[in-house]
Scaffold this active site. Structure first.
Site, PDB file in Angstrom:
ATOM      1  N   ASN A 159       0.824  -1.137  -0.089  1.00  0.00           N
ATOM      2  CA  ASN A 159       0.177   0.149  -0.079  1.00  0.00           C
ATOM      3  C   ASN A 159       0.896   1.278   0.003  1.00  0.00           C
ATOM      4  O   ASN A 159       2.026   1.182   0.186  1.00  0.00           O
ATOM      5  CB  ASN A 159      -0.671   0.006   1.405  1.00  0.00           C
ATOM      6  CG  ASN A 159      -1.960  -1.134   1.279  1.00  0.00           C
ATOM      7  OD1 ASN A 159      -3.084  -0.938   0.877  1.00  0.00           O
ATOM      8  ND2 ASN A 159      -1.329  -2.142   1.785  1.00  0.00           N
ATOM      9  N   THR A 160       0.060   2.515   0.028  1.00  0.00           N
ATOM     10  CA  THR A 160       1.138   3.568  -0.245  1.00  0.00           C
ATOM     11  C   THR A 160      -0.192   4.750  -0.168  1.00  0.00           C
ATOM     12  O   THR A 160      -0.938   4.754  -0.935  1.00  0.00           O
ATOM     13  CB  THR A 160       1.639   3.710  -1.564  1.00  0.00           C
ATOM     14  OG1 THR A 160       2.843   3.001  -1.488  1.00  0.00           O
ATOM     15  CG2 THR A 160       2.335   5.165  -1.553  1.00  0.00           C
ATOM     16  N   THR A 161       0.125   5.712   0.424  1.00  0.00           N
ATOM     17  CA  THR A 161      -0.701   7.117   0.353  1.00  0.00           C
ATOM     18  C   THR A 161       0.315   8.051   0.136  1.00  0.00           C
ATOM     19  O   THR A 161       1.362   8.336   0.778  1.00  0.00           O
ATOM     20  CB  THR A 161      -1.321   7.459   1.919  1.00  0.00           C
ATOM     21  OG1 THR A 161      -2.169   6.322   2.026  1.00  0.00           O
ATOM     22  CG2 THR A 161      -1.929   8.698   1.671  1.00  0.00           C
TER      23      THR A 161
END
Length: 464
Positions: free
Chosen positions: A278-280
């Site tokens: 994941n990544t924001t």
């Protein structure tokens, strides 16, 4: 590897892709960019300096979001988490005190999507906006930076990625004043809350405030392993597990109750395995002039504050990156950096909450729906979503069953054990479980999984 065998394998994969049509593809050149698609929710902002363009390949679906500054701006970056993917981050950390930034690009497609960042830089040159002169008093060479999110794995059944053509089209379609919220652009197939098994749909968010002449805009592509959390502690979105307490579900309760809060029984559909990649990626922009040190602290302060709206935040499986930009239009500072950071942090939390789209609803089986044996046999066959994902549908004893027949399982439908499909309506079936899993057989031999905004389409292979 035997060279002849390798050549035969490559040829067979390409031939299969051509044969299967919509469910697989031989080249991304066949895909048509969708630019600045309309959205149910849109952020309006008043800032001519800042333009935004979004582009998607709906066959993915996946996309790219391009932010363009009409004049070069000053930028700082803060990188966290265990798996960031960025372009030009080390250069930004050198802290040179002159404006060089032209564009920030956010993209899906994991590291393959980094192509989109450099593609926008070459578009700036090709379009005559920038050239190759990096040695004048005011360098005119294009500076494009950016980051990617992971949107492959269990969430979609193909490996289409945002490429040079899509990124340049989104850049050339950029406009000021509006920003689509939800599952658009780089956030087209983002998800959140995998840490607790929520697997909620997410997307891109934005928020804007003007305080005493100081403009603050926040933009985020929310694809976190943690859960997006409202200011009252409640979950912004989550497919809840059986046995969780009824009523308003709060992230603090899940955090305090961990690891028991993540332990649930699993059906076939529930075994979809929450994504652990994941990544924001986010950006905070102000018109107040700032020096590199203050801008860097603003990036760190706002990024740190995001741990309130995403819990847990910046884990080993996240690649979180925040860009802080000063356009320098407001020469006389109105706020000290920490004060500006407090206001910007609240704008960023607004943007994070705005990223959450309306969630897809699960269908309900209908015991009164009857399909004849002939109808069920007509649905039977092999359906191909890509060279990696296929389903084998069979009819037996007045029921319909599915098995994964490609390299990967299909949304919890396994290879070894057949999964029964429960009828919903004529031509539509579902699999009970924590997450929506609907299969609709359509005209032209297509099978659509989870019809709607995030649908995946498979093409039936010709009968032998």
């Amino acid at each position: 590897m035997n060279r002849t065998f390798g050549k035969k394998l490559s040829t067979s994969v390409t031939a299969a892709a051509l044969m299967f049509g919509a469910g697989a593809f031989a080249s991304q050149d066949e895909l048509e960019p969708v630019l600045n698609a309309p959205s149910d929710k849109t952020l309006s902002y008043d800032w001519p300096m800042l333009k935004v363009g979004t582009g998607t390949y709906e066959e993915g679906p996946t996309g790219v979001t391009v932010f363009q500054f009409e004049e070069k701006a000053l930028v700082a970056v803060d990188v966290r988490g265990g798996g960031p993917g960025t372009v030009n981050a080390p250069y930004m950390d050198l802290g040179y005190n002159y404006a060089e930034l032209d564009t920030i690009v956010f993209s899906g497609g994991s590291w393959y999507g980094l192509e989109a960042v450099t593609a926008v830089a070459t578009a700036l040159k090709d379009d005559g906006i920038r050239d190759g002169n990096a040695f004048s008093l005011e360098p005119n060479i294009a500076m494009s930076v950016g980051s990617i999110i992971f949107d492959f794995g269990s969430r979609r059944l193909n490996e289409i990625y945002p490429d040079k053509r899509l990124a340049q089209a989104a850049f050339r379609a950029a406009k000021t004043g509006t920003f689509p919220l939800g599952a658009h652009g780089a956030g087209r197939f983002a998800k959140s809350g995998g840490f607790f098994g929520c697997n909620a749909f997410s997307g891109q968010g934005g928020a804007y405030r003007e305080i005493d002449g100081v403009k603050i805009a926040a933009f985020v592509i929310a694809n976190p392993y943690g859960a997006i959390t409202r200011r009252d502690g409640s979950l912004a979105a989550c497919y809840e597990a059986e046995g969780w307490p009824e009523g308003t579900l709060r992230t603090p309760d899940l955090m305090q109750g961990f690891p028991a809060s993540r332990e649930t029984g699993k059906s076939a559909a529930e075994d979809e395995a929450a994504s652990s990649k994941n990544t924001t990626v986010s950006m905070i922009v102000t018109n107040q002039k700032m020096d590199p040190a203050d801008l860097k602290r603003l990036a760190v302060q706002v990024h740190t504050s995001m741990a309130r709206g995403i819990q847990p935040f910046a884990t080993q499986y996240d690649g979180d990156v925040l860009y802080a930009v000063s356009t320098g239009e407001l020469e006389e500072p109105k706020f000290y950096s920490p004060d500006l950071g407090v206001m910007a942090s609240e704008v960023m939390w607004d943007a994070l909450l705005a990223s959450v789209p309306e969630q897809q609803k699960a269908t309900t089986p209908d015991a009164t729906v009857r399909h004849s044996a002939a109808e069920l046999e007509a649905y039977a066959g092999d359906y191909h979503f890509s060279q990696f994902a296929s389903l084998s549908i069979s009819a037996e004893g007045g029921k319909l069953f599915a098995k994964a027949s490609g390299k990967r399982k299909v949304y919890g439908i396994e290879h070894e054990q057949a999964t029964e499909l429960k009828p919903v309506s004529q031509g539509e079936f579902m699999v009970p479980g924590r997450y929506p899993l609907t299969l609709r057989f359509g005209q032209g031999g297509n099978l659509v999984i989870n019809p709607g905004h995030w649908e995946q389409t498979g093409k039936r292979s010709p009968a032998r």
